[in-house]
Motif scaffolding. Structure first.
Motif, PDB file in Angstrom:
ATOM      1  N   ASN A 135      33.883  42.269  42.708  1.00  0.00           N
ATOM      2  CA  ASN A 135      32.785  41.667  41.959  1.00  0.00           C
ATOM      3  C   ASN A 135      31.892  42.783  41.432  1.00  0.00           C
ATOM      4  O   ASN A 135      31.112  43.384  42.177  1.00  0.00           O
ATOM      5  N   TYR A 184      42.332  44.804  46.240  1.00  0.00           N
ATOM      6  CA  TYR A 184      41.200  43.865  46.245  1.00  0.00           C
ATOM      7  C   TYR A 184      40.140  44.456  47.165  1.00  0.00           C
ATOM      8  O   TYR A 184      40.452  44.905  48.277  1.00  0.00           O
ATOM      9  N   LYS A 244      31.548  39.839  53.216  1.00  0.00           N
ATOM     10  CA  LYS A 244      31.389  38.395  53.004  1.00  0.00           C
ATOM     11  C   LYS A 244      32.529  37.583  53.603  1.00  0.00           C
ATOM     12  O   LYS A 244      32.355  36.459  54.053  1.00  0.00           O
ATOM     13  N   LEU A 245      33.714  38.173  53.641  1.00  0.00           N
ATOM     14  CA  LEU A 245      34.898  37.382  53.976  1.00  0.00           C
ATOM     15  C   LEU A 245      35.025  37.169  55.481  1.00  0.00           C
ATOM     16  O   LEU A 245      34.582  38.004  56.277  1.00  0.00           O
ATOM     17  N   ARG A 246      35.644  36.064  55.818  1.00  0.00           N
ATOM     18  CA  ARG A 246      35.756  35.687  57.224  1.00  0.00           C
ATOM     19  C   ARG A 246      37.018  36.291  57.828  1.00  0.00           C
ATOM     20  O   ARG A 246      38.090  36.252  57.229  1.00  0.00           O
ATOM     21  N   GLU A 281      40.470  34.354  56.732  1.00  0.00           N
ATOM     22  CA  GLU A 281      40.696  34.973  55.425  1.00  0.00           C
ATOM     23  C   GLU A 281      41.366  36.341  55.623  1.00  0.00           C
ATOM     24  O   GLU A 281      42.492  36.574  55.191  1.00  0.00           O
ATOM     25  N   ASP A 314      39.846  27.719  49.508  1.00  0.00           N
ATOM     26  CA  ASP A 314      39.092  28.949  49.274  1.00  0.00           C
ATOM     27  C   ASP A 314      38.844  29.136  47.773  1.00  0.00           C
ATOM     28  O   ASP A 314      39.660  28.734  46.954  1.00  0.00           O
ATOM     29  N   GLY A 315      37.699  29.769  47.470  1.00  0.00           N
ATOM     30  CA  GLY A 315      37.379  30.047  46.055  1.00  0.00           C
ATOM     31  C   GLY A 315      36.571  28.908  45.451  1.00  0.00           C
ATOM     32  O   GLY A 315      36.721  28.573  44.276  1.00  0.00           O
ATOM     33  N   SER A 316      35.688  28.334  46.281  1.00  0.00           N
ATOM     34  CA  SER A 316      34.955  27.113  45.904  1.00  0.00           C
ATOM     35  C   SER A 316      34.264  27.210  44.546  1.00  0.00           C
ATOM     36  O   SER A 316      34.185  26.218  43.829  1.00  0.00           O
ATOM     37  N   ASP A 353      41.144  28.237  56.117  1.00  0.00           N
ATOM     38  CA  ASP A 353      40.172  27.963  55.062  1.00  0.00           C
ATOM     39  C   ASP A 353      40.885  26.947  54.167  1.00  0.00           C
ATOM     40  O   ASP A 353      41.784  27.295  53.408  1.00  0.00           O
ATOM     41  N   TYR A 363      39.369  40.244  38.270  1.00  0.00           N
ATOM     42  CA  TYR A 363      38.716  39.589  39.403  1.00  0.00           C
ATOM     43  C   TYR A 363      38.536  38.114  39.080  1.00  0.00           C
ATOM     44  O   TYR A 363      37.795  37.757  38.171  1.00  0.00           O
ATOM     45  N   TYR A 389      36.281  43.788  48.907  1.00  0.00           N
ATOM     46  CA  TYR A 389      34.994  43.114  49.127  1.00  0.00           C
ATOM     47  C   TYR A 389      34.234  43.938  50.158  1.00  0.00           C
ATOM     48  O   TYR A 389      34.289  43.689  51.357  1.00  0.00           O
ATOM     49  N   GLY A 432      37.777  35.860  41.640  1.00  0.00           N
ATOM     50  CA  GLY A 432      36.741  35.320  42.510  1.00  0.00           C
ATOM     51  C   GLY A 432      37.305  34.251  43.431  1.00  0.00           C
ATOM     52  O   GLY A 432      36.565  33.515  44.080  1.00  0.00           O
ATOM     53  N   SER A 433      38.634  34.130  43.472  1.00  0.00           N
ATOM     54  CA  SER A 433      39.331  33.306  44.471  1.00  0.00           C
ATOM     55  C   SER A 433      40.223  34.295  45.206  1.00  0.00           C
ATOM     56  O   SER A 433      41.179  34.823  44.607  1.00  0.00           O
ATOM     57  N   LEU A 434      39.926  34.522  46.465  1.00  0.00           N
ATOM     58  CA  LEU A 434      40.642  35.552  47.209  1.00  0.00           C
ATOM     59  C   LEU A 434      42.160  35.363  47.133  1.00  0.00           C
ATOM     60  O   LEU A 434      42.910  36.318  46.916  1.00  0.00           O
TER      61      LEU A 434
HETATM   62  O1  F6P Z   1      35.698  32.779  50.534  1.00  0.00           O
HETATM   63  C1  F6P Z   1      34.964  33.518  49.811  1.00  0.00           C
HETATM   64  C2  F6P Z   1      35.292  33.699  48.334  1.00  0.00           C
HETATM   65  O2  F6P Z   1      35.155  32.512  47.590  1.00  0.00           O
HETATM   66  C3  F6P Z   1      36.652  34.346  48.021  1.00  0.00           C
HETATM   67  O3  F6P Z   1      37.665  33.435  47.731  1.00  0.00           O
HETATM   68  C4  F6P Z   1      36.330  35.184  46.828  1.00  0.00           C
HETATM   69  O4  F6P Z   1      37.199  36.305  46.691  1.00  0.00           O
HETATM   70  C5  F6P Z   1      34.920  35.595  47.083  1.00  0.00           C
HETATM   71  O5  F6P Z   1      34.337  34.629  47.933  1.00  0.00           O
HETATM   72  C6  F6P Z   1      34.105  35.637  45.826  1.00  0.00           C
HETATM   73  O6  F6P Z   1      32.842  36.062  46.146  1.00  0.00           O
HETATM   74  P1  F6P Z   1      31.806  36.526  45.035  1.00  0.00           P
HETATM   75  O7  F6P Z   1      31.497  35.289  44.243  1.00  0.00           O
HETATM   76  O8  F6P Z   1      30.653  37.031  45.820  1.00  0.00           O
HETATM   77  O9  F6P Z   1      32.451  37.571  44.213  1.00  0.00           O
END
Ligand code: F6P
Length: 338
Positions: free
Chosen positions: A223, A268, A280-282, A286, A130-132, A127, A250, A270, A252-254
């Motif tokens: 989240n 952590y 959600k995670l790959r 990931e 990550d954490g776009s 990836d 949290y 998810y 939001g960037s793994l």
């Molecule tokens: O790759 C997915 C990702 O961006 C992770 O880096 C992050 O932990 C997660 O999604 C955040 O997801 P959400 O916005 O649903 O909490």
């Protein structure tokens, strides 16, 4: 005028050594394995180099219009950011030019990327950034990578089988976190080590040798907006964390959430949600690499019903629920799942 002589002894702060560079460390590790050919070492150096370039781009993103979306979605249905795409290009180029990787998979692309190096012994799942959702707002983001020795014959075209070997077959895995400083953390299956990037030297320096994570902690990361959709056991675990007055953190960037918990002790989560019933995670780029690192540092990683590393992958962009972190915390969560 009297010039005062400063006595700089070896223990004086000005005389302290800079430390062990990543290159020297990789070279040193390689000599511990007499049959090593140096290709994995070179692959790690290629990844580290691409990481330096991403560090540079991330740090000047706001100045040269690198933030914002491209107006298109990636294969995951997520909006693609300019930096996502740049990171993807940089890593593909570094791995292609390096010659050791015969194929790559990336979060940003649907299919296997053939590097044309059919004599390369390795495949890389990654990836690139990550954490776009944090890219535009100067919040920590990261690169995650996972390396396998190919199972198809050297010289032939790599196939899906090279990528679907399972997490325990990884030969190396790691991440680069672009945070308040940039750090590369990786393992080749032995110790886990972290190298902080010193941009003034252009070198990564060993800053976190032989990382062992605390066996328990007081940080939980998920989240909170999704909690209503979590299964009862997860809700029960979170209630317990609140009762114990644990700290919720949290980003939001793994990569950033994982790194903090690895160093400080935490979990952590998810879990599956209504929107993402399979999580959600790959799995391949990931969960597998972070689970590999986690186990080597004394943590646990599970999907809820099995260790992440025991999941048999069936497709490139497969998703999984992920609970990862301090073993005592992960075990008590699993005990609450039905
Ligand atoms: O790759 C997915 C990702 O961006 C992770 O880096 C992050 O932990 C997660 O999604 C955040 O997801 P959400 O916005 O649903 O909490």
């Amino acid at each position: 005028m009297d010039v005062q002589q400063i006595d700089i002894t070896a223990s004086h702060p000005l005389a302290l050594p800079v430390g062990v560079t990543l290159d020297r460390y990789i070279m040193h590790r390689q000599t511990a394995f007499p049959y090593a050919t140096g290709e994995l070492s070179q692959l790690l150096r290629d990844i580290a180099l691409a990481g330096k370039i991403i560090h540079r781009e991330v740090n000047r993103a706001g100045l040269i219009d690198l933030t914002g979306g491209m107006g298109v979605q990636n294969v995951q249905g997520e909006s693609q950011q300019k930096l996502d795409m740049i990171a993807n290009i940089r890593f593909k180029r570094a791995l292609t030019n390096g010659g050791e990787a015969c194929a790559i998979i990336s979060e940003e692309e649907e299919d296997i990327i053939y590097t044309g190096n059919n004599h390369g012994k390795y495949v890389v799942a990654m990836d690139p950034l990550d954490g776009s959702s944090n890219i535009d707002v100067n919040v920590s983001i990261g690169t995650i990578f996972s390396i396998y020795r190919r199972v198809t014959p050297i010289g032939s075209e790599p196939t899906l089988a090279d990528f679907l070997q399972g997490g325990r077959r990884q030969v190396a895995a790691g991440y680069i976190l672009y945070g308040s400083s940039t750090i590369m953390v990786y393992t080749t299956g032995h110790s886990v080590n972290g190298f902080t990037y010193d941009a003034s030297l252009g070198e990564y320096i060993l800053s976190h040798p032989d990382i062992h994570s605390p066996c328990t902690g007081q940080i939980y990361s998920c989240n909170d907006g999704n909690v209503d959709g979590y299964e009862d056991g997860v809700k029960e675990y979170l209630t317990d964390c609140r009762k114990k007055q644990y700290t919720a953190r949290y980003i939001g960037s793994l990569v950033a959430d994982f790194h903090r918990n690895l160093l400080k002790g935490g979990i952590y989560l998810y879990p599956p949600t209504k929107k993402s019933p399979d999580g959600k995670l790959r799995l391949l780029y990931e969960a597998f690499p972070l689970a590999f690192l986690a186990e080597k540092a004394g943590c646990l990683a599970t999907s809820g019903n099995q260790a992440i590393l025991d999941i048999k992958p069936s497709s490139l962009h497969q998703r999984t629920p992920l609970y990862i972190g301090a073993p005592v915390m992960v075990e008590s969560l699993v005990d609450m799942l039905t």
